[in-house]
Write a protein that holds these residues in place. Structure first.
Motif, PDB file in Angstrom:
ATOM      1  N   THR A   1       0.822  -1.194   0.000  1.00 40.96           N
ATOM      2  CA  THR A   1       0.000   0.000   0.000  1.00 40.96           C
ATOM      3  C   THR A   1       0.866   1.258   0.000  1.00 40.96           C
ATOM      4  O   THR A   1       1.989   1.271   0.539  1.00 40.96           O
ATOM      5  CB  THR A   1      -0.933   0.053   1.223  1.00 40.96           C
ATOM      6  OG1 THR A   1      -0.143   0.181   2.408  1.00 40.96           O
ATOM      7  CG2 THR A   1      -1.813  -1.181   1.290  1.00 40.96           C
ATOM      8  N   THR A   2       0.333   2.303  -0.582  1.00 36.94           N
ATOM      9  CA  THR A   2       1.032   3.583  -0.577  1.00 36.94           C
ATOM     10  C   THR A   2       1.308   4.039   0.844  1.00 36.94           C
ATOM     11  O   THR A   2       2.399   4.530   1.155  1.00 36.94           O
ATOM     12  CB  THR A   2       0.192   4.635  -1.321  1.00 36.94           C
ATOM     13  OG1 THR A   2       0.088   4.253  -2.695  1.00 36.94           O
ATOM     14  CG2 THR A   2       0.800   6.022  -1.224  1.00 36.94           C
ATOM     15  N   ARG A   3       0.323   3.878   1.738  1.00 34.27           N
ATOM     16  CA  ARG A   3       0.523   4.319   3.120  1.00 34.27           C
ATOM     17  C   ARG A   3       1.703   3.595   3.759  1.00 34.27           C
ATOM     18  O   ARG A   3       2.484   4.201   4.498  1.00 34.27           O
ATOM     19  CB  ARG A   3      -0.748   4.112   3.941  1.00 34.27           C
ATOM     20  CG  ARG A   3      -0.638   4.661   5.352  1.00 34.27           C
ATOM     21  CD  ARG A   3      -1.961   4.619   6.082  1.00 34.27           C
ATOM     22  NE  ARG A   3      -2.912   5.567   5.546  1.00 34.27           N
ATOM     23  CZ  ARG A   3      -2.959   6.848   5.871  1.00 34.27           C
ATOM     24  NH1 ARG A   3      -2.057   7.344   6.712  1.00 34.27           N
ATOM     25  NH2 ARG A   3      -3.873   7.641   5.364  1.00 34.27           N
ATOM     26  N   LEU A   4       1.855   2.301   3.499  1.00 37.11           N
ATOM     27  CA  LEU A   4       2.994   1.568   4.044  1.00 37.11           C
ATOM     28  C   LEU A   4       4.299   2.142   3.507  1.00 37.11           C
ATOM     29  O   LEU A   4       5.266   2.322   4.253  1.00 37.11           O
ATOM     30  CB  LEU A   4       2.884   0.092   3.677  1.00 37.11           C
ATOM     31  CG  LEU A   4       4.091  -0.783   4.056  1.00 37.11           C
ATOM     32  CD1 LEU A   4       4.229  -0.881   5.577  1.00 37.11           C
ATOM     33  CD2 LEU A   4       3.969  -2.169   3.442  1.00 37.11           C
ATOM     34  N   GLU A   5       4.314   2.470   2.225  1.00 32.80           N
ATOM     35  CA  GLU A   5       5.557   2.919   1.601  1.00 32.80           C
ATOM     36  C   GLU A   5       5.946   4.341   1.989  1.00 32.80           C
ATOM     37  O   GLU A   5       7.118   4.706   1.853  1.00 32.80           O
ATOM     38  CB  GLU A   5       5.458   2.778   0.084  1.00 32.80           C
ATOM     39  CG  GLU A   5       5.375   1.324  -0.369  1.00 32.80           C
ATOM     40  CD  GLU A   5       5.304   1.160  -1.873  1.00 32.80           C
ATOM     41  OE1 GLU A   5       6.327   0.793  -2.473  1.00 32.80           O
ATOM     42  OE2 GLU A   5       4.223   1.405  -2.450  1.00 32.80           O
ATOM     43  N   VAL A   6       4.999   5.154   2.444  1.00 31.35           N
ATOM     44  CA  VAL A   6       5.346   6.520   2.846  1.00 31.35           C
ATOM     45  C   VAL A   6       5.453   6.653   4.357  1.00 31.35           C
ATOM     46  O   VAL A   6       5.615   7.757   4.880  1.00 31.35           O
ATOM     47  CB  VAL A   6       4.332   7.547   2.295  1.00 31.35           C
ATOM     48  CG1 VAL A   6       4.247   7.466   0.783  1.00 31.35           C
ATOM     49  CG2 VAL A   6       2.958   7.402   2.931  1.00 31.35           C
ATOM     50  N   THR A   7       5.382   5.516   5.082  1.00 31.60           N
ATOM     51  CA  THR A   7       5.531   5.528   6.536  1.00 31.60           C
ATOM     52  C   THR A   7       7.009   5.449   6.904  1.00 31.60           C
ATOM     53  O   THR A   7       7.749   4.613   6.384  1.00 31.60           O
ATOM     54  CB  THR A   7       4.781   4.339   7.166  1.00 31.60           C
ATOM     55  OG1 THR A   7       3.389   4.441   6.849  1.00 31.60           O
ATOM     56  CG2 THR A   7       4.946   4.330   8.678  1.00 31.60           C
ATOM     57  N   LYS A   8       7.443   6.305   7.807  1.00 38.25           N
ATOM     58  CA  LYS A   8       8.844   6.304   8.238  1.00 38.25           C
ATOM     59  C   LYS A   8       9.160   5.063   9.072  1.00 38.25           C
ATOM     60  O   LYS A   8       8.301   4.584   9.829  1.00 38.25           O
ATOM     61  CB  LYS A   8       9.129   7.529   9.110  1.00 38.25           C
ATOM     62  CG  LYS A   8       9.083   8.871   8.427  1.00 38.25           C
ATOM     63  CD  LYS A   8       9.385   9.935   9.480  1.00 38.25           C
ATOM     64  CE  LYS A   8       9.339  11.320   8.931  1.00 38.25           C
ATOM     65  NZ  LYS A   8       9.597  12.328   9.998  1.00 38.25           N
ATOM     66  N   PRO A   9      10.386   4.556   8.993  1.00 36.33           N
ATOM     67  CA  PRO A   9      10.825   3.551   9.968  1.00 36.33           C
ATOM     68  C   PRO A   9      10.767   4.154  11.378  1.00 36.33           C
ATOM     69  O   PRO A   9      10.913   5.369  11.558  1.00 36.33           O
ATOM     70  CB  PRO A   9      12.272   3.261   9.550  1.00 36.33           C
ATOM     71  CG  PRO A   9      12.347   3.687   8.120  1.00 36.33           C
ATOM     72  CD  PRO A   9      11.409   4.845   7.981  1.00 36.33           C
ATOM     73  N   THR A  10      10.549   3.328  12.369  1.00 38.71           N
ATOM     74  CA  THR A  10      10.380   3.823  13.736  1.00 38.71           C
ATOM     75  C   THR A  10      11.620   4.565  14.238  1.00 38.71           C
ATOM     76  O   THR A  10      11.512   5.427  15.122  1.00 38.71           O
ATOM     77  CB  THR A  10      10.067   2.662  14.691  1.00 38.71           C
ATOM     78  OG1 THR A  10      11.088   1.651  14.576  1.00 38.71           O
ATOM     79  CG2 THR A  10       8.725   2.042  14.350  1.00 38.71           C
TER      80      THR A  10
END
Length: 394
Positions: A295-304
């Motif tokens: 998903t796009t949301r997964l790909e634009v989420t920063k690593p923790t």
């Protein structure tokens, strides 16, 4: 279109209408909706006649245009012929009709232009084609969604098609009674055929199949992220982490869902181009813009470890407080919140270009390259949510 042809079209449309009256005690006749193409021919003739027989009497200091009919023998210059606010038009394709929508720009505005899916704050006055006031926000901001499936107030299609031609205002100030005012807002007049207004549905004092015009003032906008789910409770807007205006791939300010083949059976070329993976779902409604299974949301989420303060090459580094990468970088701090640092140094990265995890082996899912700062900042980078080759498919 000459006068005879105009009345002939109306006669044909009239013959197609059966009144909603009882033929007897048990049978009710239903009025069929008029053909859009036939109705538009009549509407186009009516609007152009109006523009040639009415004039701009004056434009007030707050950019409200007063339009009046040219009296018999009058020498006033018509809206059609005047050059102070040159009459403009835009082609709008809907219900297999290519509408020519006329509008006037009284002031363009100095802020941002909305897309046809954003939320806007607008003041308006609506008039019938005899210059009778039909509706008004009385100069107060009216907030509405240009995207038809959003919750809250939504607008007629004509607004969505013309509002992107204007820009918002600036320098908002709030009075003691809570009224917000703006400087340098966009203002104009749009003249809408019935097919882009209320069409067969009367609205207040506006009869069915009425052409109308609006004075509008565009004060502000809210960027929207309109990916949605359909549930038993209705439509739920959830977004994908990238606002619609950044998913306007061809950059024209307009986004369309061409899966609606009733409204768009034969879309012209200018309506194409906002679907990165060519799966038929435009990016602004697609949860997986590049079709790579992530998903796009997964790909634009920063690593923790890239939220807040962290380490970069052994040095302390501030990654920003957002959970998601902004589209571009850098994002400056908001001076209105001195106790919070909203700055973001990096945007959505491209596929990494740094050194391999094991330089002796080829790049692979288990031997990826490292991200380097340039992967987050290069202006024309192919961002990973639009790159089918990342995350690695092999």
């Amino acid at each position: 279109m000459n006068r005879f042809k105009y009345y002939f079209v109306l006669l044909l449309a009239g013959l197609a209408i059966v009144s909603c009256n009882k033929k007897d005690d048990d049978e009710i006749e239903v009025t069929p909706i008029r053909d859009y193409k036939v109705q538009y021919e009549a509407d186009k003739d009516s609007i152009e006649k109006f523009l040639k027989t009415n004039y701009i009497e004056n434009v007030t200091a707050d950019f409200e245009a007063k339009i009046s009919k040219i009296p018999a023998g009058g020498t006033q210059t018509s809206i059609w012929d005047q050059q102070t606010y040159k009459l403009q038009s835009r082609e709008v394709y809907s219900n297999d009709v290519k509408y020519k929508v006329y509008y006037l720009v009284l002031r363009e505005g100095t802020g941002e232009s909305p897309t046809n899916t954003d939320r806007v704050s607008v003041a308006y006055s609506c008039y019938l084609m005899n210059n009778t006031l039909a509706d008004s926000s009385y100069g107060n901001p009216f907030t509405a969604n240009l995207f038809p499936f959003a919750s809250g107030n939504t607008v007629i299609q004509g607004w969505s098609e013309i509002m992107p031609k204007f820009r918002t205002g600036d320098n908002p100030t709030t009075s003691n009674d809570g009224v917000i005012t703006y400087d340098n807002y966009g203002a104009g007049v749009m003249f809408l055929p019935s097919g882009l207004a209320y069409y067969a549905s009367p609205s207040g004092v506006i009869p069915a199949y009425s052409c109308i015009y609006f004075n509008i003032k565009l004060f502000a906008l809210q960027r929207m992220d309109n990916e949605y789910n359909v549930t038993s409770a209705g439509i739920s807007i959830v977004g994908d982490g990238v606002p619609d205006y950044l998913e306007d791939i061809n950059g024209d300010g307009y986004l369309y869902d061409l899966r609606n083949t009733t409204r768009y059976p034969n879309p012209p070329d200018y309506m194409l181009g906002d679907d990165s993976d060519k799966d038929g779902i435009p990016d602004y409604l697609d949860f997986d813009d590049d079709g790579d299974g992530y998903t796009t949301r997964l790909e634009v989420t920063k690593p923790t470890d890239q939220i807040g303060w962290g380490k970069l090459n052994g040095e302390n580094f501030y990654y920003g407080i957002s959970k998601y990468y902004p589209y571009n970088a850098p994002v400056p701090d908001n001076p209105a919140t001195p106790n919070v640092d909203e700055s973001e140094p990096w945007g959505i990265p491209r596929r990494p270009t740094g050194v391999l995890k094991d330089p002796s082996k080829p790049e692979s899912k288990t031997n990826p390259r490292a991200f380097v700062p340039e992967d987050y900042t290069t202006p024309d980078r192919l961002r990973i949510h639009l790159d089918k080759t990342y995350p690695y498919p092999f």
